[in-house]
Scaffold this motif. Sequence first.
Motif, mmCIF file in Angstrom:
data_model
loop_
_atom_site.group_PDB
_atom_site.id
_atom_site.type_symbol
_atom_site.label_atom_id
_atom_site.label_comp_id
_atom_site.label_asym_id
_atom_site.label_seq_id
_atom_site.Cartn_x
_atom_site.Cartn_y
_atom_site.Cartn_z
ATOM 1 N N ARG A 118 0.671 -1.189 0.039
ATOM 2 C CA ARG A 118 -0.010 0.114 -0.455
ATOM 3 C C ARG A 118 0.306 1.248 -0.225
ATOM 4 O O ARG A 118 0.588 2.402 -1.111
ATOM 5 C CB ARG A 118 -1.347 0.179 0.572
ATOM 6 C CG ARG A 118 -2.166 -1.043 1.321
ATOM 7 C CD ARG A 118 -3.122 -0.826 1.997
ATOM 8 N NE ARG A 118 -3.057 -1.740 2.883
ATOM 9 C CZ ARG A 118 -3.336 -2.222 4.722
ATOM 10 N NH1 ARG A 118 -3.886 -0.778 4.686
ATOM 11 N NH2 ARG A 118 -2.927 -3.131 5.057
ATOM 12 N N THR A 120 -5.433 3.831 -6.286
ATOM 13 C CA THR A 120 -5.318 2.858 -5.831
ATOM 14 C C THR A 120 -6.095 3.181 -4.261
ATOM 15 O O THR A 120 -6.793 1.472 -4.624
ATOM 16 C CB THR A 120 -4.040 3.214 -4.684
ATOM 17 O OG1 THR A 120 -2.748 4.048 -5.192
ATOM 18 C CG2 THR A 120 -3.653 2.864 -3.406
ATOM 19 N N ALA A 159 2.464 1.986 -3.576
ATOM 20 C CA ALA A 159 1.447 2.065 -4.441
ATOM 21 C C ALA A 159 1.274 3.429 -4.441
ATOM 22 O O ALA A 159 1.489 4.232 -5.460
ATOM 23 C CB ALA A 159 0.443 1.274 -4.373
ATOM 24 N N ALA A 176 -3.998 6.652 0.443
ATOM 25 C CA ALA A 176 -4.511 7.465 -0.846
ATOM 26 C C ALA A 176 -5.823 8.401 -0.609
ATOM 27 O O ALA A 176 -6.076 9.556 -1.396
ATOM 28 C CB ALA A 176 -4.965 6.534 -1.158
#
Length: 192
Positions: free
Chosen positions: A26, A52, A29, A62
């Motif tokens: 995560r 994301t 990303a 995100a």
Amino acid sequence: MSRSINWAAVAALVLLASADPARVARGQAIGPGFELERSGRYADAATIYFTTVRSDPTNLAALLGLERTLFVLNRMTELLPLVQNARARLPESPALRSLELRVYAALNQTDSLEAIALRWAASVPRSDAPYREWGLALADRRMWDEARRAYLTGRETLGGGATLAFEPARWSGWGGSGARVPPAPRVLCRVR
């Protein structure tokens, strides 16, 4: 010397083995999005954050990236459904609740903001967090009178005293109507 290198290698392996692969993925990303954001390419950064969130709707990093970039791009309305979806998936997340309050404040939807803050407060009756976040969301938008009212509502609901007294008191002279804030009780201590 070789013994300390061995311990360092073992420590590195333990850290690597204990790392949550999903959390690492995560973070990786959104890394490019953060770099684009830092260089002022907000639309490109928002695209990465959107991608994301499509694959991981509760990715807080995100969503926070979208909060920063969409604000600059004047596209905050696009964030609201994403935050509502994330909140539906993680209804007790204080971070998502705070984000939701900030989005409503940014959209100048103060009635919805108040209703959501009060629902959060009802779910955690002894916590000042809902009132604090409600007030902060309004203060960030320079809505001083509304923020002061949010804090005073929290103080009254939670029993007064010093609860939430600091926040509105520090704004004296910062704008708003200058409505008097009840003073916080003074705590006296005796030095021996």
